[in-house]
Design a protein around this motif. Structure first.
Motif, mmCIF file in Angstrom:
data_model
loop_
_atom_site.group_PDB
_atom_site.id
_atom_site.type_symbol
_atom_site.label_atom_id
_atom_site.label_comp_id
_atom_site.label_asym_id
_atom_site.label_seq_id
_atom_site.Cartn_x
_atom_site.Cartn_y
_atom_site.Cartn_z
ATOM 1 N N TRP A 112 -31.617 64.375 -25.377
ATOM 2 C CA TRP A 112 -30.806 65.177 -26.288
ATOM 3 C C TRP A 112 -31.553 66.472 -26.570
ATOM 4 N N ARG A 113 -31.030 67.586 -26.069
ATOM 5 C CA ARG A 113 -31.645 68.896 -26.226
ATOM 6 C C ARG A 113 -30.711 69.817 -27.012
ATOM 7 N N ASP A 114 -31.278 70.926 -27.485
ATOM 8 C CA ASP A 114 -30.442 71.920 -28.160
ATOM 9 C C ASP A 114 -29.373 72.463 -27.224
ATOM 10 N N THR A 115 -29.661 72.489 -25.946
ATOM 11 C CA THR A 115 -28.715 73.024 -24.969
ATOM 12 C C THR A 115 -27.690 71.988 -24.523
ATOM 13 N N GLY A 116 -27.821 70.754 -25.012
ATOM 14 C CA GLY A 116 -26.860 69.724 -24.654
ATOM 15 C C GLY A 116 -27.532 68.481 -24.107
ATOM 16 N N MET A 117 -26.722 67.506 -23.788
ATOM 17 C CA MET A 117 -27.216 66.231 -23.297
ATOM 18 C C MET A 117 -27.572 66.319 -21.811
ATOM 19 N N VAL A 118 -28.640 65.593 -21.423
ATOM 20 C CA VAL A 118 -29.075 65.530 -20.026
ATOM 21 C C VAL A 118 -29.186 64.062 -19.635
ATOM 22 N N ASN A 119 -28.622 63.707 -18.494
ATOM 23 C CA ASN A 119 -28.712 62.349 -17.964
ATOM 24 C C ASN A 119 -29.412 62.378 -16.610
ATOM 25 N N ALA A 120 -30.313 61.424 -16.386
ATOM 26 C CA ALA A 120 -31.055 61.359 -15.126
ATOM 27 C C ALA A 120 -31.075 59.924 -14.624
ATOM 28 N N LEU A 121 -30.921 59.766 -13.321
ATOM 29 C CA LEU A 121 -30.991 58.467 -12.656
ATOM 30 C C LEU A 121 -32.021 58.569 -11.535
ATOM 31 N N THR A 122 -32.998 57.657 -11.508
ATOM 32 C CA THR A 122 -34.099 57.731 -10.545
ATOM 33 C C THR A 122 -34.234 56.417 -9.792
ATOM 34 N N TRP A 123 -34.337 56.522 -8.482
ATOM 35 C CA TRP A 123 -34.636 55.375 -7.623
ATOM 36 C C TRP A 123 -36.001 55.617 -6.999
ATOM 37 N N ARG A 124 -36.853 54.584 -7.022
ATOM 38 C CA ARG A 124 -38.224 54.770 -6.556
ATOM 39 C C ARG A 124 -38.678 53.563 -5.741
ATOM 40 N N VAL A 125 -39.417 53.827 -4.669
ATOM 41 C CA VAL A 125 -40.128 52.781 -3.947
ATOM 42 C C VAL A 125 -41.583 53.226 -3.852
ATOM 43 N N GLU A 126 -42.495 52.336 -4.172
ATOM 44 C CA GLU A 126 -43.915 52.688 -4.181
ATOM 45 C C GLU A 126 -44.726 51.464 -3.789
ATOM 46 N N GLY A 127 -45.907 51.721 -3.306
ATOM 47 C CA GLY A 127 -46.735 50.595 -2.892
ATOM 48 C C GLY A 127 -48.109 51.031 -2.460
ATOM 49 N N GLY A 128 -48.840 50.080 -1.934
ATOM 50 C CA GLY A 128 -50.184 50.332 -1.447
ATOM 51 C C GLY A 128 -50.649 49.170 -0.594
ATOM 52 N N ARG A 129 -51.618 49.410 0.240
ATOM 53 C CA ARG A 129 -52.176 48.352 1.059
ATOM 54 C C ARG A 129 -53.636 48.651 1.361
ATOM 55 N N SER A 130 -54.387 47.567 1.582
ATOM 56 C CA SER A 130 -55.804 47.699 1.917
ATOM 57 C C SER A 130 -55.958 48.152 3.360
ATOM 58 N N ILE A 131 -56.973 48.990 3.582
ATOM 59 C CA ILE A 131 -57.242 49.533 4.912
ATOM 60 C C ILE A 131 -58.686 49.210 5.279
ATOM 61 N N GLY A 132 -58.879 48.538 6.414
ATOM 62 C CA GLY A 132 -60.221 48.304 6.933
ATOM 63 C C GLY A 132 -61.000 47.270 6.147
ATOM 64 N N ASP A 133 -62.194 46.968 6.652
ATOM 65 C CA ASP A 133 -63.052 45.964 6.036
ATOM 66 C C ASP A 133 -63.668 46.441 4.730
ATOM 67 N N ALA A 134 -63.791 47.752 4.559
ATOM 68 C CA ALA A 134 -64.433 48.278 3.356
ATOM 69 C C ALA A 134 -63.564 48.118 2.124
ATOM 70 N N GLY A 135 -62.253 47.953 2.314
ATOM 71 C CA GLY A 135 -61.366 47.818 1.165
ATOM 72 C C GLY A 135 -60.777 49.122 0.690
ATOM 73 N N ASP A 136 -60.761 50.150 1.562
ATOM 74 C CA ASP A 136 -60.068 51.388 1.203
ATOM 75 C C ASP A 136 -58.596 51.085 0.936
ATOM 76 N N LYS A 137 -57.927 51.969 0.197
ATOM 77 C CA LYS A 137 -56.540 51.709 -0.170
ATOM 78 C C LYS A 137 -55.656 52.903 0.173
ATOM 79 N N LEU A 138 -54.548 52.603 0.841
ATOM 80 C CA LEU A 138 -53.511 53.595 1.125
ATOM 81 C C LEU A 138 -52.408 53.429 0.089
ATOM 82 N N ILE A 139 -52.006 54.533 -0.541
ATOM 83 C CA ILE A 139 -50.999 54.509 -1.601
ATOM 84 C C ILE A 139 -49.853 55.424 -1.192
ATOM 85 N N TYR A 140 -48.620 55.005 -1.469
ATOM 86 C CA TYR A 140 -47.472 55.822 -1.074
ATOM 87 C C TYR A 140 -46.336 55.614 -2.062
#
Length: 475
Positions: free
Chosen positions: A332-360
């Motif tokens: 709710w703003r002085d300029t009027g109402m704003v509506n937003a809809l967001t879809w998200r996919v996110e994740g991460g996985r271990s890389i290599g023996d050292a335990g590095d992490k890839l994030i996306y």
């Protein structure tokens, strides 16, 4: 002596004994020749012998005898750190954890030049705090222990105990502060001309519409209170606050004499609620969240907002996770109402023996509202790579982002822009944290970031280079 680990049972924090290696000691405890001495002749011990005997009693589990010997040692020297450590270690087992905490504080003060002894003192004082149902104090002492941990294994054990206590606490908090010299405090344009589609000049931009350099200080605080769990739900409520304070450089003041850093300050305060709910039909729980709050910009109320999100882990294994979510927000703003809809996919996985992490992550957002120039579609792609082991003295984290915004209708004053507005953005950042410089479980971090946005309307063509300095918890 080795400090006990900290555990949490189903009824809250409890103390469990840790196996202690008995000292291999040969005490020369000889009685003086009898010659008619009474049968109740006493054994005379030197102070080192008494210390060794007390430690041996503790190692064998005779807490009462070890405690009694420690008290006698304190009669000889009230500031004996090893005797005070024995009190800290034995008093909780004898039903007096508060005395253990007090002895731990006294022992820490007395052992100024003995880091290994201080590590044991901090660990045992944390155990006493857990036994006294004071998880916050236990976390404090574990952070002290992390400062003087003698090796990587001891540091890892301390960090693991800290995480266990944090997970079991009803109330948890997080604080993050930083200061960032930046080339663009206000999100201003890279140039001074207002041009549309690269060919249509509309005039000049005011100084405060152009990029103003300066320093941005930011603070982020969150409090979370966990509610009692049920077999199918875990609920929590909390508060979240974020605020920035800006100071303009001399060059920025020359460019915009009437502008002040506070004109670009931003703050948000939000009440939050969350629920992890696992119906029998689902392999993993649904994550539901709500937030309601107010925002300010330049010292003026920006508006109220209400948001909600539902998320679910498609994959959740030690090797990697993938989470999808759908969120909705109303402002709710002085300029009027704003509506937003967001879809998200996110994740991460271990890389290599050292335990590095890839994030996306990938996010798609649709925004509509009552004010002109509100409706648009946005997409953002994030990629990151976290190194598990230091590169030289630093733990490195790399981030790259790319995004786009498409406004089908856009106007400047009374002029409608053909084909609307289109923005393309990209950013890179490198964060370096320095474990060797950590104090109290916090290590300094430096983040170098660069962002650029290209637009068919020059007012929204921006460039920002910043160097942020802050602290990150090592656990």
């Amino acid at each position: 002596m080795e400090p006990a680990p900290l555990r949490h049972g189903g009824r809250g924090p409890v103390l469990r004994p840790y196996p202690v290696r008995a000292l291999a000691l040969a005490l020369a405890l000889a009685l003086a020749p009898g010659g008619g001495r009474a049968a109740d002749d006493r054994v005379t011990l030197t102070l080192p012998q008494a210390h060794a005997l007390a430690q041996q009693a503790f190692a064998s589990g005779d807490m009462a005898f070890a405690h009694a010997l420690a008290l006698r040692l304190l009669e000889a020297n009230p500031k004996d750190p090893r005797a005070l450590l024995l009190i800290a270690a034995t008093a909780p087992a004898l039903g007096d954890p508060a005395r253990g905490r007090t002895a731990g504080r006294e022992a820490w003060a007395a052992a100024k030049d003995a880091p290994l002894l201080r590590y044991e003192i901090a660990r045992f004082t944390a155990v006493a705090a857990v036994a006294d149902n004071r998880p916050g104090a236990a976390q404090f002492w574990l952070r002290r222990a992390a400062d003087v941990a003698p090796n990587a294994d001891a540091a890892a054990r301390t960090a693991a105990d800290y995480r266990r206590i944090r997970a079991a606490r009803r109330l948890s908090y997080n604080i993050d502060v930083s200061a960032t010299p930046t080339s663009n405090v206000n999100g201003g344009a890279s140039g001074d001309a207002l041009v549309v589609n690269g060919t249509l000049p509309l005039g000049s931009l005011s100084g405060d519409a152009q990029a103003l350099s300066g320093i941005t200080a930011a603070a982020r605080v969150s409090l979370v209170w966990k509610l009692p769990e049920t077999p199918t739900t875990r609920a929590r409520v909390g508060l979240r606050a974020y605020a920035t304070a800006n100071r303009l450089s001399d060059d920025a003041k020359d460019l915009a004499p009437d502008a002040e850093g506070k004109d670009f300050n931003f703050a948000v305060l939000e009440a939050t609620a969350g629920l992890d709910w696992k119906p029998e039909a689902l392999l993993r729980p649904l994550q539901l969240s709500l937030g309601a709050g107010k925002s300010w910009y330049g010292g003026e109320v920006l508006g109220d907002h209400l948001r909600g999100e539902v998320g679910w882990h498609l994959i959740a294994t030690p090797q990697g996770v993938i989470r999808v979510s759908l969120g909705a927000e109303r402002q709710w703003r002085d300029t009027g109402m704003v509506n937003a809809l967001t879809w998200r996919v996110e994740g991460g996985r271990s890389i290599g023996d050292a335990g590095d992490k890839l994030i996306y992550g990938l996010a798609l957002k649709r925004v509509a509202g009552e004010a002109r120039n509100t409706e648009h579609t946005a997409a953002t792609l994030d990629l990151g790579y976290d190194f598990a082991r230091p590169v030289g003295p630093a733990l490195l984290s790399l981030r790259a982002t790319a995004g786009m915004k498409d406004y089908p209708f856009y106007s400047i004053g009374l002029l409608g822009i053909r084909d609307g507005r289109e923005d393309l953005s990209a950013g890179l950042s490198v964060e370096a944290a320095f474990p060797a410089l950590q104090r109290f479980g916090y290590m300094p971090k430096v983040t170098l970031s660069a962002e650029e946005t290209r637009s068919n309307i020059s007012r929204f063509e921006t460039r920002n280079i910043g160097l942020s300095v802050g602290f990150a918890s090592s656990f």
